[in-house]
Design an enzyme around this catalytic site. Structure first.
Site, PDB file in Angstrom:
ATOM      1  N   PRO A  74      26.914  49.655   7.174  1.00 15.37           N
ATOM      2  CA  PRO A  74      25.637  50.354   7.743  1.00 15.37           C
ATOM      3  C   PRO A  74      24.307  49.881   7.404  1.00 15.37           C
ATOM      4  CG  PRO A  74      26.424  51.071   5.499  1.00 15.37           C
ATOM      5  CD  PRO A  74      27.451  50.130   5.884  1.00 15.37           C
TER       6      PRO A  74
ATOM      7  N   ALA B 295      28.651  45.044  -0.583  1.00 15.92           N
ATOM      8  CA  ALA B 295      29.037  43.627   0.173  1.00 15.92           C
ATOM      9  C   ALA B 295      30.736  43.351  -0.374  1.00 15.92           C
ATOM     10  CB  ALA B 295      28.276  42.494  -0.100  1.00 15.92           C
TER      11      ALA B 295
ATOM     12  N   GLY C 266      27.365  42.220  11.897  1.00 13.92           N
ATOM     13  CA  GLY C 266      27.156  40.972  12.226  1.00 13.92           C
ATOM     14  C   GLY C 266      27.971  39.984  12.025  1.00 13.92           C
ATOM     15  N   ASP C 267      27.429  38.721  12.188  1.00 14.91           N
ATOM     16  CA  ASP C 267      28.399  37.619  11.919  1.00 14.91           C
ATOM     17  C   ASP C 267      28.631  37.537  10.269  1.00 14.91           C
ATOM     18  OD1 ASP C 267      28.141  36.417  14.269  1.00 14.91           O
ATOM     19  OD2 ASP C 267      26.305  35.301  13.850  1.00 14.91           O
ATOM     20  N   GLY C 268      27.894  38.176   9.370  1.00 15.10           N
ATOM     21  CA  GLY C 268      28.156  38.206   7.910  1.00 15.10           C
ATOM     22  C   GLY C 268      29.423  39.216   7.604  1.00 15.10           C
TER      23      GLY C 268
ATOM     24  N   ARG D 193      15.250  39.702   3.655  1.00 17.46           N
ATOM     25  CA  ARG D 193      16.135  40.595   4.454  1.00 17.46           C
ATOM     26  C   ARG D 193      15.693  41.598   5.008  1.00 17.46           C
ATOM     27  NH1 ARG D 193      21.258  40.766   6.024  1.00 17.46           N
ATOM     28  NH2 ARG D 193      22.365  38.762   5.447  1.00 17.46           N
TER      29      ARG D 193
ATOM     30  N   ARG E 169      13.523  37.807  10.335  1.00 16.18           N
ATOM     31  CA  ARG E 169      13.204  37.028   9.273  1.00 16.18           C
ATOM     32  C   ARG E 169      13.634  35.766   9.609  1.00 16.18           C
ATOM     33  NH1 ARG E 169      18.229  39.669   8.952  1.00 16.18           N
ATOM     34  NH2 ARG E 169      20.063  38.509   8.190  1.00 16.18           N
TER      35      ARG E 169
ATOM     36  N   GLY F  81      26.273  31.888   8.266  1.00 14.22           N
ATOM     37  CA  GLY F  81      25.037  32.725   7.334  1.00 14.22           C
ATOM     38  C   GLY F  81      25.128  33.330   6.012  1.00 14.22           C
ATOM     39  N   GLU F  82      26.243  32.424   5.332  1.00 13.07           N
ATOM     40  CA  GLU F  82      26.258  32.489   3.861  1.00 13.07           C
ATOM     41  C   GLU F  82      25.806  31.278   3.163  1.00 13.07           C
ATOM     42  OE1 GLU F  82      27.427  35.137   1.632  1.00 13.07           O
ATOM     43  OE2 GLU F  82      27.098  36.415   3.278  1.00 13.07           O
TER      44      GLU F  82
HETATM   45  N1  LIG Z   1      27.719  48.686   2.484  1.00 19.91           N
HETATM   46  C1  LIG Z   1      27.145  47.170   2.353  1.00 19.91           C
HETATM   47  N2  LIG Z   1      26.045  47.189   1.491  1.00 19.91           N
HETATM   48  C2  LIG Z   1      25.293  45.885   1.357  1.00 19.91           C
HETATM   49  N3  LIG Z   1      25.847  44.716   1.983  1.00 19.91           N
HETATM   50  C3  LIG Z   1      26.929  45.039   2.732  1.00 19.91           C
HETATM   51  C4  LIG Z   1      27.622  46.225   2.971  1.00 19.91           C
HETATM   52  N4  LIG Z   1      28.263  46.094   3.741  1.00 19.91           N
HETATM   53  C5  LIG Z   1      28.652  44.804   4.010  1.00 19.91           C
HETATM   54  N5  LIG Z   1      27.614  44.041   3.528  1.00 19.91           N
HETATM   55  C6  LIG Z   1      27.132  42.694   3.813  1.00 19.91           C
HETATM   56  O1  LIG Z   1      25.988  42.471   4.416  1.00 19.91           O
HETATM   57  C7  LIG Z   1      25.664  41.211   4.954  1.00 19.91           C
HETATM   58  C8  LIG Z   1      24.985  41.108   6.344  1.00 19.91           C
HETATM   59  O2  LIG Z   1      25.742  41.929   7.196  1.00 19.91           O
HETATM   60  P1  LIG Z   1      26.054  41.701   8.731  1.00 19.91           P
HETATM   61  O3  LIG Z   1      26.466  40.401   8.914  1.00 19.91           O
HETATM   62  O4  LIG Z   1      26.687  42.880   9.280  1.00 19.91           O
HETATM   63  O5  LIG Z   1      24.481  41.768   9.109  1.00 19.91           O
HETATM   64  P2  LIG Z   1      23.446  40.521   9.514  1.00 19.91           P
HETATM   65  O6  LIG Z   1      23.242  39.703   8.548  1.00 19.91           O
HETATM   66  O7  LIG Z   1      21.964  41.287   9.923  1.00 19.91           O
HETATM   67  O8  LIG Z   1      23.806  40.051  10.934  1.00 19.91           O
HETATM   68  P3  LIG Z   1      24.171  38.400  11.409  1.00 19.91           P
HETATM   69  O9  LIG Z   1      25.299  38.137  10.288  1.00 19.91           O
HETATM   70  O10 LIG Z   1      24.611  38.542  12.655  1.00 19.91           O
HETATM   71  O11 LIG Z   1      22.923  37.241  10.905  1.00 19.91           O
HETATM   72  C9  LIG Z   1      27.289  40.777   5.027  1.00 19.91           C
HETATM   73  O12 LIG Z   1      27.165  39.638   4.567  1.00 19.91           O
HETATM   74  C10 LIG Z   1      28.121  41.644   4.292  1.00 19.91           C
HETATM   75  O13 LIG Z   1      28.968  41.115   3.407  1.00 19.91           O
HETATM   76  C1  LIG Z   2      10.601  26.252  17.759  1.00 21.76           C
HETATM   77  C2  LIG Z   2      11.322  27.102  18.657  1.00 21.76           C
HETATM   78  C3  LIG Z   2      12.581  26.487  18.032  1.00 21.76           C
HETATM   79  C4  LIG Z   2      14.143  27.547  18.665  1.00 21.76           C
HETATM   80  C5  LIG Z   2      15.219  26.856  18.045  1.00 21.76           C
HETATM   81  C6  LIG Z   2      16.523  27.786  18.271  1.00 21.76           C
HETATM   82  C7  LIG Z   2      17.738  27.179  17.846  1.00 21.76           C
HETATM   83  C8  LIG Z   2      18.898  28.416  17.688  1.00 21.76           C
HETATM   84  C9  LIG Z   2      20.051  27.867  17.650  1.00 21.76           C
HETATM   85  C10 LIG Z   2      20.961  28.766  17.403  1.00 21.76           C
HETATM   86  C11 LIG Z   2      21.962  28.580  16.193  1.00 21.76           C
HETATM   87  C12 LIG Z   2      22.743  29.834  15.813  1.00 21.76           C
HETATM   88  C13 LIG Z   2      23.573  29.503  14.848  1.00 21.76           C
HETATM   89  C14 LIG Z   2      24.304  30.686  14.284  1.00 21.76           C
HETATM   90  C15 LIG Z   2      24.652  30.762  12.960  1.00 21.76           C
HETATM   91  C16 LIG Z   2      25.254  32.082  12.374  1.00 21.76           C
HETATM   92  O1  LIG Z   2      26.515  31.488  11.947  1.00 21.76           O
HETATM   93  C17 LIG Z   2      24.412  32.506  11.309  1.00 21.76           C
HETATM   94  C18 LIG Z   2      24.938  33.841  10.907  1.00 21.76           C
HETATM   95  O2  LIG Z   2      24.640  34.899  11.753  1.00 21.76           O
HETATM   96  N1  LIG Z   2      23.020  32.664  11.601  1.00 21.76           N
HETATM   97  C19 LIG Z   2      22.273  32.016  10.942  1.00 21.76           C
HETATM   98  O3  LIG Z   2      22.315  31.156  10.044  1.00 21.76           O
HETATM   99  C20 LIG Z   2      20.745  32.278  11.679  1.00 21.76           C
HETATM  100  C21 LIG Z   2      20.653  31.092  12.609  1.00 21.76           C
HETATM  101  C22 LIG Z   2      19.082  31.727  13.338  1.00 21.76           C
HETATM  102  C23 LIG Z   2      18.781  30.680  14.268  1.00 21.76           C
HETATM  103  C24 LIG Z   2      17.432  30.948  15.047  1.00 21.76           C
END
Ligand SMILES: Nc1ncnc2c1ncn2[C@@H]1O[C@H](COP(=O)(O)OP(=O)(O)OP(=O)(O)O)[C@@H](O)[C@H]1O
Ligand SMILES: CCCCCCCCCCCCC/C=C/[C@@H](O)[C@H](CO)NC(=O)CCCCC
Ligand SMILES: [Ca+2]
Length: 560
Positions: free
Chosen positions: A149, A183, A207-209, A315, A321, A521-522
């Site tokens: 959520p 988490a 998301g990816d996390g 965050r 961010r 992303g970690e």
């Molecule tokens: N109920 C929860 N409360 C807090 N954190 C949570 C919960 N459920 C999952 N998480 C953690 O939240 C983190 C971020 O989640 P998520 O990947 O969905 O979104 P995001 O970081 O905004 O997107 P992205 O990973 O695409 O950048 C994950 O690492 C996950 O472990």
């Molecule tokens: C001055 C202009 C410069 C523009 C440069 C743009 C380059 C973008 C490259 C995109 C790379 C994405 C890689 C993905 C990583 C994911 O595993 C990870 C988890 O969601 N995201 C980030 O670490 C967050 C990564 C966020 C990337 C912007």
């Protein structure tokens, strides 16, 4: 396309027009059969204009009998119809929901309602279509859904309830839904508590996390069930059989984007419903023969590590961010010294500089995947050989230097910010990762490199950038290199702590010696790591990015 025998054929009414509707094992087709006077190029001709449509049975979501309500708009038209077309027809109808392709790989669920002359015929149609759907064994019937959520813009629950759940119920998919409370809730639940045999797949809303949590749960569970020790970097991991669906609700959503072509919840839900299957490579990350994490998208040291560390403190800002931290990290322009050693992937098709990209049904992934499974068969037979077959195919290479970024992309990492991604020609399931080394250069040159991720120019065509397609790599930061020399590039043995120096002491004004690894992303707790690609370790409800369909391949409703 092979001709299939007809199962059913009738004249049915659709939007006041008469159509010949046919069903075979592969296709539902409907073709208009009325003759009309139509204006063609400004003059009136007696033309026989044929509107003809078809949908692959594999892309039918559901079929249901439809209540024909005299107050509905359609019924109004029905009433106005000519005697000729309504003769013999009464108010029985059925509706077929099917996948319709939109722009930029978007899928939508569209409905078409056919009116029948009698109730029996209507039932016969519904039953025949349902029978064909029941033969599609790759479709999931029961799914376990985890919703984060708090991911992205905190819309996960709403997205699922409003856009996805109604589609699942239309497709008769039952679900057990868990809204996570903390988490790693999903990861730990999958690792121990879940009876996986009960489900045809796991769905991750986030998301990816969040996806990373799911794969950690599933992969660890599979290894534990099969007696495989994750801490041993040389172990061959056992593939997970449970498929994973991603409903994008995060900040980057790169895994969804790179496997489907768009981060759209409805498109993803439809890929789950039709039972798509896409294998995915996974990298395992170890430190001193201790398992750290798995990665499917980006392992990034330097620029992406520093950016992530900074963005974690922001965050509360949501997805923007990354923009703030990206600019800040770019301006700080830190470089890091160390040694990268890698095992190039030889004997495979494809290079990171290819112009062609990994697409649905990718030949390179199929070929390289096959090659690797043959290799592992060989490995099993020759017990006296201590190295893996893949490792014997090439020699380790070593590069010592100063780097602004060290990135390993196991897939393209395409995302809305960079539609071609970090490594545009990387493959989803070829058993390799693309190791991108960006050496120390001026700010303006680094900016040129970054900007090329967002346009058509080649981000690797710069003197300070190199890219290698590898099966394994290791990184040792400079202050640990004496340890590396002692180990002569080996994996085990070193007892030194790979701690951070000055990373968290901005007051001292020095350049930090170490960056951090961004692993999907970690943040990883160690700078010195050892990474190995595991070919096709997991499977998604996806099919890879589709090329624009040809009429002969797909005849989704369009006039032919
Ligand atoms: N109920 C929860 N409360 C807090 N954190 C949570 C919960 N459920 C999952 N998480 C953690 O939240 C983190 C971020 O989640 P998520 O990947 O969905 O979104 P995001 O970081 O905004 O997107 P992205 O990973 O695409 O950048 C994950 O690492 C996950 O472990
Ligand atoms: C001055 C202009 C410069 C523009 C440069 C743009 C380059 C973008 C490259 C995109 C790379 C994405 C890689 C993905 C990583 C994911 O595993 C990870 C988890 O969601 N995201 C980030 O670490 C967050 C990564 C966020 C990337 C912007
Ligand atoms: Ca790959």
């Amino acid at each position: 396309m092979e001709k299939q025998p007809r199962l059913l054929s009738s004249q049915l009414l659709l939007k006041n027009r008469v159509f010949e509707v046919t069903l075979n094992r592969a296709i539902l087709a409907w073709k208009e059969i009325t003759t009309k006077k139509k204006r063609v190029s400004g003059s009136i001709h007696n033309t026989f204009k044929v509107d003809s449509y078809c949908v692959p049975v594999s892309e039918i979501v559901a079929v249901r009998e439809t209540e024909v309500d005299s107050r509905t708009k359609d019924e109004g038209r029905w009433q106005k119809m000519s005697q000729e077309s309504t003769e013999g027809h009464s108010s029985y109808a059925f509706t077929v929901s099917y996948v319709e392709r939109g722009r930029q790989h978007r899928w939508r669920c569209n409905d078409v309602t056919f009116h029948c002359s009698d109730g029996l015929l209507c039932q016969q149609w519904v039953q025949s279509i349902r029978e064909q759907l029941s033969l599609l064994s790759s479709r999931p019937k029961h799914l376990l859904v985890y919703i984060n959520p708090y991911g992205g813009k905190q819309q996960g629950k709403l997205i699922y309830e409003e856009k996805v759940a109604p589609l699942f119920s239309r497709a008769s998919i039952s679900t057990d839904v868990i809204v996570t409370e903390y988490a790693n809730h999903a990861r730990d639940h999958l690792k121990v508590d879940v009876d996986l045999k009960k489900y045809d797949g796991v769905v991750c809303v986030g998301g990816d996390g969040m996806f990373s949590e799911i794969i950690h749960g599933l992969i660890s569970r599979t290894q534990a069930d099969c007696g495989v020790d994750q801490n041993c970097a040389e172990e061959k991991l056992v593939p997970c059989t449970t498929r994973i669906g991603i409903i994008p609700a995060g900040s980057t959503d790169c895994i969804c984007y790179a496997t489907v072509g768009i981060n759209d919840p409805v498109t993803s839900a439809l890929h789950i419903i039709v039972g798509d299957s896409q294998p995915l490579d996974v990298c395992s990350v170890h430190h001193n023969n201790t398992f750290l994490r798995y990665s499917v998208s980006l392992l990034g040291y330097g620029f992406y590590g520093d950016m992530l560390r900074d963005s974690e403190r922001k965050r509360w800002m949501g997805p923007v961010r990354y923009d703030f931290s990206g600019v800040k990290t770019f301006l700080t322009h830190h470089y890091y010294e160390g040694t990268v050693s890698f095992l190039p992937a030889t004997d495979i098709l494809g290079t990171p500089r290819d112009k062609s990209m990994c697409r649905a049904g990718c030949y390179i992934c199929q070929h390289n995947g096959q090659l690797l499974s043959e290799d592992s068969q060989l490995y099993k037979m020759e017990e006296d050989i201590s190295h893996s077959a893949a490792e014997m195919q090439g020699d380790w290479q070593m590069i010592r230097g100063k780097f602004l970024a060290i990135n390993a992309a196991s897939m393209s990492c395409a995302c809305p910010r960079s539609p071609k991604g970090l490594s545009p020609a990387a493959h989803l399931a070829d058993g390799t990762t693309d190791l991108i080394l960006v050496r120390k250069c001026s700010r303006i040159n680094f900016l040129r490199h970054l900007l090329r991720h967002t346009n058509k120019d080649d981000q690797f065509d710069l003197a300070f950038v190199e890219v290698h397609r590898v099966r394994k790599f290791r990184f040792t930061p400079k202050q640990c290199e004496s340890d590396l020399d002692l180990r002569q590039g080996g994996a085990g043995g070193g007892k030194k702590l790979f701690g951070q120096i000055c990373r968290d002491h901005p007051a001292c004004g020095c350049t930090p010696i170490n960056s951090s690894w961004n692993c999907d992303g970690e943040i990883l707790p160690h700078a010195a790591i050892e990474v190995g690609a595991h070919c096709q370790l997991i499977r998604l409800f996806a099919r890879g990015i589709e090329d624009q369909p040809l009429f002969e391949d797909y005849c989704t409703p369009s006039v032919i």
